[in-house]
Motif scaffolding. Structure first.
Motif, PDB file in Angstrom:
ATOM      1  N   ILE A 281       0.821  -1.207   0.000  1.00 31.79           N
ATOM      2  CA  ILE A 281       0.000   0.000   0.000  1.00 31.79           C
ATOM      3  C   ILE A 281       0.857   1.260   0.000  1.00 31.79           C
ATOM      4  O   ILE A 281       0.469   2.302  -0.525  1.00 31.79           O
TER       5      ILE A 281
ATOM      6  N   ASN B 134      -5.672  -1.349   6.302  1.00 31.24           N
ATOM      7  CA  ASN B 134      -5.223  -2.131   5.163  1.00 31.24           C
ATOM      8  C   ASN B 134      -6.232  -3.208   4.786  1.00 31.24           C
ATOM      9  O   ASN B 134      -6.463  -3.475   3.625  1.00 31.24           O
TER      10      ASN B 134
ATOM     11  N   ALA C  30      -7.884  -3.870   1.281  1.00 30.45           N
ATOM     12  CA  ALA C  30      -7.693  -5.178   0.652  1.00 30.45           C
ATOM     13  C   ALA C  30      -9.028  -5.787   0.265  1.00 30.45           C
ATOM     14  O   ALA C  30      -9.134  -6.476  -0.748  1.00 30.45           O
TER      15      ALA C  30
ATOM     16  N   TRP D 282      -1.838  -3.314  -8.383  1.00 28.88           N
ATOM     17  CA  TRP D 282      -1.711  -2.951  -6.965  1.00 28.88           C
ATOM     18  C   TRP D 282      -2.911  -3.440  -6.185  1.00 28.88           C
ATOM     19  O   TRP D 282      -2.786  -3.877  -5.040  1.00 28.88           O
TER      20      TRP D 282
ATOM     21  N   ILE E  73      -2.460  -5.772  -3.065  1.00 30.49           N
ATOM     22  CA  ILE E  73      -2.960  -5.390  -1.747  1.00 30.49           C
ATOM     23  C   ILE E  73      -4.038  -6.371  -1.299  1.00 30.49           C
ATOM     24  O   ILE E  73      -4.069  -6.810  -0.155  1.00 30.49           O
TER      25      ILE E  73
END
Lengths: 435, 765
Positions: B345, B591, B595, B640, B644
């Motif tokens: 991240i 996070n 995610a 990404w 993630i």
């Protein structure tokens, strides 16, 4: 909330619908009846009369009437649809399969009857609702053990069943007085489909096959997996009855005496009339239609609904639940209504207590977690419309001045800080002025 | 003689005041290109959040701001804004707005926010002047101020509309350094207190305050090691640590971090060392030399044992924590590969990547070549203050090499040192022209004249040194010596007139290159607001205003409580412009939540629908550049999302989305890629747009051209297809049976077949 709003919107949207659930004009509903043949109007008159007696306006049309239309200018002209046209290959006017399905999807009710000859259109409508008629166009339900003794029926296709669903909501308070006569085709339901229910099922010895032909393969549909009459309640609470037999509704079946093979009891009158009229009450929402109104919540000791709660607040939650009786709303009484205080998972799950007048309430403490919570009621019971309420409410942490000012266990530290200050002051004095 | 000196001094003061005002005007006006070329609008992503917070502050007051629990972001978790935001910028702009309004100047909050950054860049120029003046005199100060007023690196973060923390933080940073140097030069406790307050402002403004609280201790340590300990150093540092830490702990977002994280440990360690050294000096003064020696061996041997024990405990406790007590961003500073290895991240943000060489030239231009000269100038002679500058430039060069974002910290250092270099060079060159003439007049008696001609110069020197001399009472002789040395050097640095003239000319040319580059950078490179894009076509400028179109659609066509999901980049803008609840936003504090969204975007439609449904999401939008060639769209960020998402939910595996290690969306793409929600939402009906499905960003035809969406429906696509908004379909009202629909009936009823195939045309296209 969304569902409430949806219901509200549905109630507001069409003036015809708004009549549907108002005590002033309880059953002034318009129902379109599609027939193969206008003779059905007289041959099934008892059923139609029971509807008109209850205040429904029936509009009889031939299924291939070229002027057929369910809606005009975006508004539905009817509240319900009865299709007694099993052999209609196509419907007239603006009516077709998607139009019928849209009608149902916008919250309207449908009674669909098949018969020994059932067109693909009717089969498709049923399949879209989760009911699969036997694929063999010639097949009928045959039962060599529980058939009605009759002079004309030699193939044991006029069968008798009292194997009905155990639900007072769907079939009324009274127990079925006599078995139901049935002559028609079988259908099956997908067990994974939670929206359809078997109302009348065949006995274990029944099977579905062509009575005129020899059976070479074991029949596809056998035993109690055969459903004779099924109901569907859509997620939008639209109700559908699908019957494999049109004769089930006929005057002839209703009036005829029933003597089941092997049984000594002879009922003077079949259970069809009771069964059909109770089922029609359910399908046209005269029973089992719930509404939840007046959702309120507030802190204990207050009456105003706050915009947000603080963690560890105590709150009260209440909701009123009513059931439509066909004439007015009466309080709904049940002991199993639960509310969740929900943020991704329920943090609080409590059963609501009620005052027998439809007011359900409870109180609990907000958990020590902040976030955007919901008051959620997910109430799904057999035969009843599903209640799904959610009301969003943020829960905030303490404000900066809501913490304790002094903590007892920290007194040594306070003491340490102040003695240090005093000590430094004295030290400064001594250091500076003591020579 | 004294009278002329005073008049000269006064003229100089007036002149430098005028120059400073002009520098401020320059700093302000060079940042207005964005307003003139586009409009007065907030830029980019983070500024929208700051703007929204400022609106809240101006509407509800400071206390509500402090206690603000925002239920419109990070649904359903919410975010405690008051405790997780650096309030400096917001409070500054809010105060400015309040002042304007109480003066009956009715400015909107947005206007104030847009122009906060230019105003503070003027302030930063002044602070730079003060700092440089404190080290190398007025001339260097003015040059440095002029340089920083237009350094591209700083412009990139402070154009009008770029309402971000850095806008005020650079001013706070330089001003804190100025007050530190001022305290160091004067030894005044007054400035030391001001210094702590300035540090407090910096802590309020930006997470980059840790740079200060590490750089200053490093400098203190350097001074101690090089034997430059003085009471001034103690006064400059001790109050800063004590008061500064107390004040920093008052900022909610820092709180106990001020004493509990590794970033701050260095300052405490140096504080202890400083006190030990101070004690040593005190003891040395009070006891005899012999006693002192005995004492010192005793203390050192005892101290060694204790410190080794302490160090062991410290290391053990730090090693026990999983991140070794360092936050991810700080760790990626020390080990540049840390983030890309462990924290996708952080690595996913482009401004956290290491810069390339051209970006140095782009961002600080000729300063890169002047800095070494400035460093040399700082060593002639090396004072406490100039050693600080050297340390500052060295560390900031290192940091800028780790993260592009920290170029911003390098910029003031580069400007100051280049200012010093330019000013010294000009001084040498002009002096050699001036004294050459003097010399030719009086060629005969050189030894007498030497001292005579340099008289005014010397006066000036003394005048300039006066304030600092006051403090250096103890080191008076030292200063005198330095002055004499300087005089000697002045003679030795004389250059031929012609060479000097050419040198001056070259310096002016160099300066003009810098100015031209800066104006170009300000006008062309750094003024784009990024929510409004423009391209030059033969017919003229074409404007892409798709983002605001989409946000306006959301705010007008969706319910106020509807939840909108998108990749986190667009979270702040959605809440600020569309006023809708978002699932994740640019404050990447959770996070797992990010995610979850990444997983949804990389999952097939049905799973994605379930994830979004569980989060009460009603609308999903993706940014798609394939039609117009907008490169920073979601497909390019998609890996990404996969990384993630895969970091938390291991069933998402990056190799599934790559064909032989290559990221592609053409016919060679993997089935996982072609079935992912992101692919489907981006390319749904794309073939209808140009007939071939040619993606202009990836420069290839897409792999899967015709497909239907089963769980999402397109509700809005902007003019250039840059934002595509989808609505989650509600669960089906009925469940179908197993029997297949007979083809007979569908072919019979002409209408029944047409209703499904009815093509939905985009009415906005």
């Amino acid at each position: 909330m969304a569902v409430l709003r949806l219901i509200a919107a549905l109630l507001m949207l069409s003036p015809i619908l708004s009549l549907a659930f108002s005590p002033e004009n309880p059953t002034n509903q318009r129902i379109l009846v599609l027939l193969d043949d206008l003779a059905i109007k007289s041959s099934h008159s008892i059923f139609f009369k029971s509807l008109t007696d209850r205040g429904y306006n029936l509009d009889f049309k031939l299924a291939d009437d070229p002027k057929l239309s369910l809606q005009r200018y975006g508004q539905y002209l009817y509240d319900g649809l009865i299709i007694f046209a099993p052999s209609a290959e196509r419907l007239g006017g603006a009516l077709d399969l998607p139009a019928v399905l849209d009608f149902v999807d916008s919250g309207h009710d449908l009674i669909l009857a098949a018969d020994t000859t059932t067109s693909d259109l009717i089969r498709d409508i049923a399949a879209e609702c989760g009911v699969d008629f036997d694929e063999d166009p010639e097949a009928l339900v045959i039962d060599h053990t529980s058939y009605a003794i009759s002079k004309t029926d030699t193939g044991h296709t006029l069968i008798v069943s009292d194997n009905v669903i155990d639900s007072k909501v769907i079939l009324g308070e009274k127990k079925l007085e006599a078995p139901v006569l049935f002559q028609g085709i079988a259908h099956s339901l997908n067990p994974a489909n939670s929206l359809v229910l078997k109302v009348l099922s065949a006995s274990p010895s029944a099977y579905s096959a062509n009575p005129k032909a020899e059976i070479s393969n074991p029949p596809a549909l056998i035993g109690s997996s055969i459903s004779l009459v099924s109901v569907v309640q859509g997620r939008n609470n639209a109700r559908i009855v699908i019957s494999g037999s049109l004769d089930l509704f006929s005057n002839k079946f209703m009036k005829s005496a029933v003597k089941t093979f092997g049984s000594s009891v002879e009922h003077g009158k079949s259970g069809n009339e009771q069964f059909v009229s109770e089922l029609s009450k359910w399908v046209f929402h005269e029973r089992g239609h719930l509404k939840a109104v007046n959702v309120q919540h507030h802190k204990i000791g207050e009456t105003v609904e706050p915009a947000t709660y603080r963690i560890t607040d105590y709150l009260e939650y209440s909701v009123e639940i009513f059931e439509w009786t066909g004439k007015d709303w009466k309080p709904y009484v049940a002991d199993d209504v639960q509310v969740q205080f929900y943020m991704m998972s329920p943090y609080v799950l409590k059963t609501l207590s009620h005052n027998n007048k439809g007011l359900y309430s409870t109180s609990f403490q907000v958990p020590d977690v902040y976030g955007v919570f919901q008051f959620k009621i997910e109430y799904r019971r057999l035969g009843y419309t599903s209640l799904s309420l959610s009301k969003q409410i943020p829960v905030r942490p303490f404000r900066h001045n809501e913490y304790e000012r002094f903590i007892i266990s920290a007194y040594p530290y306070y003491g340490g800080a102040f003695s240090m200050m005093a000590g430094f002051f004295i030290f400064g004095l001594v250091f500076l002025y003591h020579k | 003689m004294a009278a002329t000196a005073t008049t000269k001094d006064a003229t100089g003061t007036v002149l430098s005041a005028i120059i400073l005002i002009l520098v401020a005007v320059l700093a302000f006006s060079i940042r207005l290109f964005s307003v003139i070329k586009y409009e007065s609008v907030i830029h980019e992503f983070d500024p929208y959040f700051n703007y929204r917070v400022t609106q809240y502050l101006s509407k509800n007051g400071v206390y509500d701001f402090w206690n603000w629990f925002d239920d419109r972001t990070w649904y359903p978790l919410g975010r405690v804004i008051g405790g997780t935001v650096y309030p400096g910028l917001t409070l500054t702009a809010g105060t400015m707005w309040w002042i304007f309004n109480s003066l009956n100047i009715p400015l909107s909050v947005e206007t104030v926010c847009v122009f906060t950054a230019p105003i503070f860049s003027a302030n930063a120029a002044w602070a730079t002047y003060l700092l440089t003046k404190e080290v190398k005199g007025i001339g260097a100060g003015l040059t440095a101020a002029a340089l920083i007023a237009m350094v591209p690196s700083y412009i990139s973060r402070s154009v009008a509309g770029s309402y971000d923390n850095e806008a005020v933080a650079i001013f706070a940073l330089v001003f804190t350094f100025y007050l530190y140097i001022k305290t160091l030069n004067t030894g005044s406790l007054f400035y030391a207190t001001l210094n702590a307050l300035a540090y407090f402002y910096m802590v309020c403004s930006w997470g980059g305050y840790t740079f200060i609280i590490n750089l200053i201790p490093m400098h203190v340590l350097l001074c101690i090691i090089t034997g430059r300990y003085s009471s001034r150093l103690y006064i400059a540092y001790a109050p800063l640590v004590v008061l500064g830490t107390l004040l920093a702990a008052l900022v909610p977002v820092v709180g106990f971090n001020a004493v509990m994280t590794s970033e701050h440990f260095g300052s405490f360690l140096v504080f202890i060392i400083l006190n030990v050294v101070a004690l040593g000096h005190y003891i040395k003064r009070t006891v005899s030399a012999k006693m002192f020696k005995v004492a010192i061996t005793l203390v050192i041997s005892f101290g060694m044992v204790v410190s080794v024990a302490l160090a062991a405990i410290l290391v053990a406790s730090v090693a026990a924590s999983p991140t070794k007590g360092w936050s991810g961003r700080s760790l990626s500073l020390l080990d540049p590969t840390y983030a890309s290895k462990y924290i996708p991240i952080i690595a996913s943000v482009s401004e956290h990547q290491p810069p390339t060489w051209p970006s140095y030239f782009m961002d600080i231009n000729v300063l890169a070549f002047l800095v070494p000269a400035g460093i040399i100038a700082c060593f002639l002679p090396l004072s406490d203050a100039s050693s600080f500058l050297v340390l500052y430039i060295v560390t900031s060069v290192y940091f800028s090499g780790v993260m592009v974002r920290l170029m911003l910290v390098l910029a003031p250092a580069a400007c100051i040192l280049s200012g010093i270099a330019l000013s010294e060079a000009f001084a040498v060159l002009t002096r050699s022209i001036k004294f050459k003439q003097d010399k030719s007049e009086v060629l005969m008696d050189e030894s007498n004249n030497g001292s005579k001609t340099s008289q005014p110069e010397k006066d000036k020197e003394i005048v300039r040194e006066r304030p600092s001399k006051k403090s250096r009472r103890m080191e008076k002789e030292n200063v005198e010596k330095v002055l004499e040395k300087k005089e000697v050097k002045q003679w030795s640095l004389l250059l031929p007139v012609e060479a000097s003239a050419v040198g001056i000319l070259l310096l002016i040319v160099l300066g003009s290159f810098y100015v031209v580059h800066c104006v170009w950078a300000a006008a062309e490179a750094y003024s784009a607001p990024s929510i409004v894009l423009s391209s030059h076509t033969p017919e003229g400028v074409h404007v892409f205003d798709d983002f605001r179109e989409a946000y306006a659609w959301l705010s007008h066509n969706t319910d106020i409580d509807d939840k909108v999901a998108s990749w986190w980049d667009y979270g702040y803008q959605t809440t600020a412009m569309a006023n809708r609840t978002v699932i994740v936003d640019n404050n990447t504090w959770n996070n797992t939540h990010i995610a979850t969204v990444g997983t949804a975007m990389s999952s097939p439609e049905r799973q994605a629908w379930e994830i979004f449904q569980s989060l009460d999401v009603k609308y999903v939008f993706v940014v798609f550049g394939g039609l117009v060639g907008y490169p920073s769209d979601d497909i390019n960020k998609f890996l990404w999302m996969v990384r993630i998402g895969g970091g938390v939910f291991p069933h998402i595996k990056e190799p599934d989305y790559l064909r032989d290690g290559q990221y592609r969306i053409d016919s060679q793409a993997t089935p996982t890629m072609l079935n992912s929600l992101m692919y489907k939402l981006s390319y749904y009906r794309f073939t209808e747009a140009d007939g071939k499905g040619f993606d202009r960003v990836r420069r290839t035809e897409i792999g899967k051209k015709y497909f239907k969406l089963t769980h999402f429906e397109e509700v809005f696509t902007t003019h250039h297809w840059m934002v595509r908004i989808y609505k989650l379909k509600p669960p089906k009202n009925r469940l179908r049976g197993k029997n297949k629909k007979r083809s007979k009936s569908s072919s019979k009823g002409g209408k029944s077949s047409s209703w499904k195939k009815q093509e939905k045309r985009n009415p906005w296209h």
